[in-house]
Design an enzyme around this catalytic site. Structure first.
Site, PDB file in Angstrom:
ATOM      1  N   GLU A 103       0.840  -1.198   0.000  1.00 54.38           N
ATOM      2  CA  GLU A 103       0.000   0.000   0.000  1.00 54.38           C
ATOM      3  C   GLU A 103       0.873   1.245   0.000  1.00 54.38           C
ATOM      4  O   GLU A 103       1.890   1.315   0.702  1.00 54.38           O
ATOM      5  CB  GLU A 103      -0.930  -0.011   1.215  1.00 54.38           C
ATOM      6  CG  GLU A 103      -1.885  -1.191   1.202  1.00 54.38           C
ATOM      7  CD  GLU A 103      -2.756  -1.300   2.438  1.00 54.38           C
ATOM      8  OE1 GLU A 103      -3.601  -2.213   2.489  1.00 54.38           O
ATOM      9  OE2 GLU A 103      -2.580  -0.484   3.374  1.00 54.38           O
ATOM     10  N   GLU A 129      10.414  -2.042   7.185  1.00 56.12           N
ATOM     11  CA  GLU A 129      11.547  -1.299   7.736  1.00 56.12           C
ATOM     12  C   GLU A 129      12.509  -1.008   6.592  1.00 56.12           C
ATOM     13  O   GLU A 129      13.167  -1.922   6.063  1.00 56.12           O
ATOM     14  CB  GLU A 129      12.239  -2.128   8.823  1.00 56.12           C
ATOM     15  CG  GLU A 129      13.644  -1.701   9.188  1.00 56.12           C
ATOM     16  CD  GLU A 129      13.762  -0.248   9.659  1.00 56.12           C
ATOM     17  OE1 GLU A 129      14.732   0.426   9.238  1.00 56.12           O
ATOM     18  OE2 GLU A 129      12.896   0.201  10.431  1.00 56.12           O
ATOM     19  N   CYS A 149      -0.792   6.516   9.623  1.00 54.46           N
ATOM     20  CA  CYS A 149       0.461   5.951  10.127  1.00 54.46           C
ATOM     21  C   CYS A 149       0.170   4.760  11.041  1.00 54.46           C
ATOM     22  O   CYS A 149      -0.621   4.849  11.969  1.00 54.46           O
ATOM     23  CB  CYS A 149       1.219   7.029  10.893  1.00 54.46           C
ATOM     24  SG  CYS A 149       2.794   6.481  11.562  1.00 54.46           S
TER      25      CYS A 149
END
Length: 584
Positions: free
Chosen positions: A208, A287, A539
């Site tokens: 996404e 990450e 977020c």
């Protein structure tokens, strides 16, 4: 006066005299040394010098004929040997250079690497050819059009010739390895692009990407920030992050990261949205520094001014604190760096950010002081002015309240930077009559880097506010003390709940008090608004846990924090009971 033409006999005599006077090896212009014959001329001369009836000897190995009086070896090599093509070495440690058909993926190469490849293909002007390919892949129309194949350019101005397409077309791919499958629109204008992966480590999975509109103060043009993903899932297992619940399903290639930006530009063009896309943050799924080589190459590609033209000052790579990889980013690129800190004690960070067990707060803080040093005079000055800062902060908040702020967090300040909006609170030294009223995302990232470390960069510290876990005034004081020698700005993030989470967002009052404590300590602080949270685009909300065949484990909370957690859902409670060891 009549001119007499020469007769045919006189013309023949003249030609014969000129031919007999010709000296092939000594012809030269006046004052110019005679030039040696070329290899091809020497070969012809040698062949002519042979007797007319010279026998030919057949070579059984090659079925070729050679003269009985062979040409000297050095002349033969000079005549037949062509210049050797440069050797092209693929970039090391970069995944996804070739697709499933074995074709070279050109979007995995930086411009210098693409130029080297063009030279290895025998292009007469490799720099020009590489730039031509580059512009067609990345440049905005009319210079380019984000093409997916070389054939799309044929017959168009500055398109590729059929000969070049026939030569390299079967061996290269301009595809990015993903396909736009869904667009989710939030009420605040945020758009989430869902992509299906067509190849790579997690082929068939999805990632996404988020387009976040930033509405600026009157007189300044609105802009867009794009939040891109670097992995499918994430191995860091941050307890409050929805992506972390997936575990790691695979790394994205450089081309798949770059293609997110290319597809976003295609989508905006189709929508007729002319809002400039100026900022990029690696804060989506994964990450980034767990996929360092692909991410750094992608950052290099998207920041080139002749392509996707996103300034390196407006590109931010976020990390949970992988110290060696942070050093590599600073050494190899000029992009900005953000640290997901989220805690001020090892007890809490070991739990909610498990990578802390490898790089604890002491190790991390020492590395930050080295990489982002604050000038000693500035640090002392900011601490000595804490009383004045406190009074100014109170005055600033009172003025915002009097202006009729619609948000209890002080929304009178304008929208600011990051993957989502921020409310700007100026530095302590600027609080007063000349304090700025707002800051844009571009300016916040660039201003944070001015006059900071030895490379002119500053650190953005991200801190998610979790009710009862890390939002106390003691946490604020520890955070200010921890970062007192680090040139940084703190960005407080309001926690965005998701399905299955046990954490709760901090109250508005706790966030305001936390921010005020940091300001009194002389720190620069912003608060990030939640954008797209109604459609799981904010977020910490990206991902699809259903794709994971083995979700990451939920870690047990320290005893004293359990009272602040929501009760687990029945499914989670049953699974935890089944996996918990029996107690005798």
């Amino acid at each position: 006066m009549h001119r007499t033409l020469p007769s045919a006999r006189e013309l023949a005599t003249c030609k014969q005299q000129r031919f007999s006077a010709w000296k092939p090896w000594t012809v030269g212009a006046p004052n110019v040394a005679p030039r040696a014959p070329t290899a091809s001329v020497r070969c012809v001369a040698a062949a002519v010098a042979q007797p007319a009836a010279a026998p030919l000897v057949a070579s059984h190995a090659s079925h070729a004929t050679t003269p009985a009086h062979p040409i000297p070896a050095d002349d033969t090599h000079d005549a037949e040997q062509l210049p050797a093509l440069p050797t092209w070495t693929p970039p090391a440690n970069r995944p996804g250079l070739y697709d499933q058909q074995g074709r070279l993926v050109l979007k995995a190469l930086t411009l210098p690497e693409l130029e080297a490849w063009c030279a290895a293909q025998g292009e007469a002007a490799p720099a020009n050819r590489a730039l031509q390919i580059w512009r067609w892949m990345y440049a905005d129309p009319p210079a380019g059009s984000w093409v997916r194949s070389l054939e799309e350019t044929m017959g168009r101005q500055n398109g590729f010739a059929a000969k070049f397409v026939e030569k390299v077309g079967p061996h290269v791919s301009l595809e990015g390895g993903l396909k736009l499958s869904q667009v989710v629109r939030a009420s605040d204008g945020t758009r989430k692009l869902v992509f299906t992966l067509l190849g790579g480590e997690a082929a068939g999975g999805s990632i996404e990407t988020v387009l976040i509109p930033v509405v600026r103060q009157q007189g300044l043009r609105d802009r867009l920030t794009i939040c891109v993903s670097s992995q499918v899932g994430c191995a860091m297992n941050c307890q409050f992050c929805y992506t972390g619940r997936m575990g790691l399903l695979g790394n994205l290639s450089t081309a798949q990261i770059v293609e997110q930006v290319v597809e976003a530009r295609r989508f905006l063009a189709q929508e007729g949205d002319r809002t400039p896309l100026t900022n990029l943050v690696f804060m989506g799924m994964g990450e980034p520094l767990h996929n360092t080589e692909a991410v750094l190459a992608a950052a290099d590609i998207v920041s080139h001014y002749l392509g996707l033209h996103i300034s390196h000052n407006k590109i931010t790579i976020s990390t949970v604190g992988l110290v060696p990889e942070m050093r590599a980013v600073l050494a190899r690129t000029r992009v900005q760096v953000a640290l997901s800190l989220h805690a001020t004690t090892d007890e809490v960070r070991d739990w909610i950010v498990p990578v802390n067990r490898r790089y604890d707060l002491a190790t991390l803080t020492a590395a930050l002081e080295e990489m982002f040093p604050k000038e000693e005079e500035a640090a002392i000055g900011s601490l000595s002015s804490s009383d004045e800062a406190a009074a100014a902060a109170v005055s600033h908040e009172a003025a915002a309240a009097a202006a009729g702020s619609s948000s209890s967090l002080g929304a009178a300040a304008d929208v600011s930077s990051g993957p989502e909006s921020e409310r700007w609170l100026p530095p302590v030294e600027q609080l007063g009559s000349d304090a700025p009223s707002s800051s844009s995302s571009g300016s916040s990232s660039s201003e944070a880097g001015k006059g900071s470390s030895k490379e002119g960069r500053s650190l953005l510290v991200e801190y998610t506010m979790l009710h009862g876990i890390n939002d106390t005034l003691d946490d604020a004081h520890r955070l200010a003390d921890m970062l007192r020698r680090v040139n940084c700005k703190v960005n407080l993030i309001v926690f965005n709940p998701h399905k299955g989470t046990r954490f709760q967002p901090s109250t508005d009052e706790d966030i305001s008090a936390f921010r005020s404590a940091l300001i009194r300590s002389g720190m620069v602080c912003t608060i990030r608004d939640s954008r797209g949270d109604d459609e799981m685009a904010a977020c910490g909300q990206l991902g699809n846990v259903g794709l994971s065949f083995r979700p990451s484990p939920i870690l047990d909370a320290p005893e004293r924090f359990r009272k602040f957690l929501l009760p687990p859902s029945p499914a989670v409670a049953t699974k935890q009971a089944a996996t918990s060891p029996a107690v005798a």
